[in-house]
Design an enzyme around this catalytic site. Structure first.
Site, PDB file in Angstrom:
ATOM      1  N   ASP A 115      -4.931  -7.693   2.514  1.00 13.15           N
ATOM      2  CA  ASP A 115      -5.873  -8.784   2.251  1.00 13.15           C
ATOM      3  C   ASP A 115      -6.494  -8.581   0.868  1.00 13.15           C
ATOM      4  OD1 ASP A 115      -8.039 -10.607   2.226  1.00 13.15           O
ATOM      5  OD2 ASP A 115      -8.283 -10.436   4.395  1.00 13.15           O
ATOM      6  N   TYR A 131       5.668 -10.650   5.308  1.00 11.62           N
ATOM      7  CA  TYR A 131       5.084 -11.487   4.260  1.00 11.62           C
ATOM      8  C   TYR A 131       5.994 -11.543   3.043  1.00 11.62           C
ATOM      9  CZ  TYR A 131       0.582 -11.866   6.642  1.00 11.62           C
ATOM     10  OH  TYR A 131      -0.411 -12.155   7.533  1.00 11.62           O
ATOM     11  N   LYS A 147     -13.419 -12.353  -3.152  1.00 14.04           N
ATOM     12  CA  LYS A 147     -14.817 -12.443  -3.589  1.00 14.04           C
ATOM     13  C   LYS A 147     -15.325 -11.070  -4.033  1.00 14.04           C
ATOM     14  CE  LYS A 147     -15.880 -16.406  -0.643  1.00 14.04           C
ATOM     15  NZ  LYS A 147     -16.722 -16.959   0.449  1.00 14.04           N
ATOM     16  N   GLU A 178       2.029   4.097   6.284  1.00 13.23           N
ATOM     17  CA  GLU A 178       1.710   2.746   5.816  1.00 13.23           C
ATOM     18  C   GLU A 178       0.331   2.368   6.338  1.00 13.23           C
ATOM     19  OE1 GLU A 178       3.485  -1.806   5.675  1.00 13.23           O
ATOM     20  OE2 GLU A 178       3.931  -0.540   7.414  1.00 13.23           O
ATOM     21  N   GLU A 207      -2.772   0.288  12.001  1.00 13.10           N
ATOM     22  CA  GLU A 207      -3.242  -1.101  12.128  1.00 13.10           C
ATOM     23  C   GLU A 207      -4.334  -1.130  13.191  1.00 13.10           C
ATOM     24  OE1 GLU A 207      -4.277  -4.668  11.899  1.00 13.10           O
ATOM     25  OE2 GLU A 207      -2.614  -4.128  10.558  1.00 13.10           O
TER      26      GLU A 207
END
Length: 211
Positions: free
Chosen positions: A118, A193, A122, A44, A69
């Site tokens: 994330d 999440y 933009k 992951e 991470e």
């Protein structure tokens, strides 16, 4: 997302090398030696607090799970989970996903998971998205010929971008869901999440990709 500083986290990470592998480069091409078996290797990227990777390790003891991470203050939650509930088939790496090919050899990984990354909305930040072609190239190098990417997000824009990016790169898609929790998918393991967003009635988007 603003990260709360946890100055004690680094010491705890360093004191648990059996959970967070301190020298992942040394196992490039031989992760099964570390785990001591020939189980499939699942990774992951952007594992966050480690709920998904640890739940997967618990649910599927015949898979070797690695969560990556880069932030001390985030990965420490996964470390705490594994201190409380040790699992021989789960390891964490405190590393940057952009260096994936430094830790895994060509065609070494059976499956990659990208969960609630994330979205970097933009346009000037597009290269930071974990489904940008720069990352897809790295995934293609480390995934086995029959390997897959399993991707979940709550962000429709990122999902649409990812479909376009993956298909343009040459990935084929299957099991595409525009509302995962209203589908008939079985054995779905939720991230922090996902649990939060789905409880609010938000859609969860999911797909599987392969070359």
């Amino acid at each position: 997302m603003r990260l709360r500083n946890k100055p004690w986290a680094r010491e705890m990470i360093e004191n648990n090398p059996h959970i967070v592998e301190p020298n992942p480069q040394s196992y490039k091409g031989r992760w099964n030696d570390l785990f001591g078996n020939d189980f499939p290797l699942h990774v992951e990227v952007g594992t966050g607090k480690g709920r998904f990777v640890t739940k997967m390790g618990e649910k599927f003891p015949d898979r070797n799970m690695i969560g990556i991470e880069k932030f001390d203050s985030v990965i420490i939650s996964g470390v705490e989970r594994l201190i409380e509930n040790p699992m021989k088939n789960v390891r964490l790496l405190k590393e940057d996903v952009s260096e994936l090919t430094d830790f895994f050899a060509n065609k070494e990984i059976d499956r990659l998971y990208i969960n609630f990354t994330d979205p970097w909305p933009k346009n000037r930040h597009a290269k930071r998205r974990l489904t940008h072609e720069g990352f897809l190239q790295k995934y293609a190098e480390v995934l086995k010929n029959d390997g897959e990417i399993h991707f979940k997000t709550d962000n429709q824009g990122l999902f649409e971008y990812s479909i376009e990016s993956m298909t343009r790169f040459g990935y084929k898609l299957k099991n595409v869901s525009l509302d995962l929790h209203q589908s008939d998918m079985e054995d779905n393991v939720m991230t922090e999440y996902e649990e939060k967003f789905s409880s609010r009635g938000m859609r969860i988007y999911r797909l599987e990709a392969y070359l």
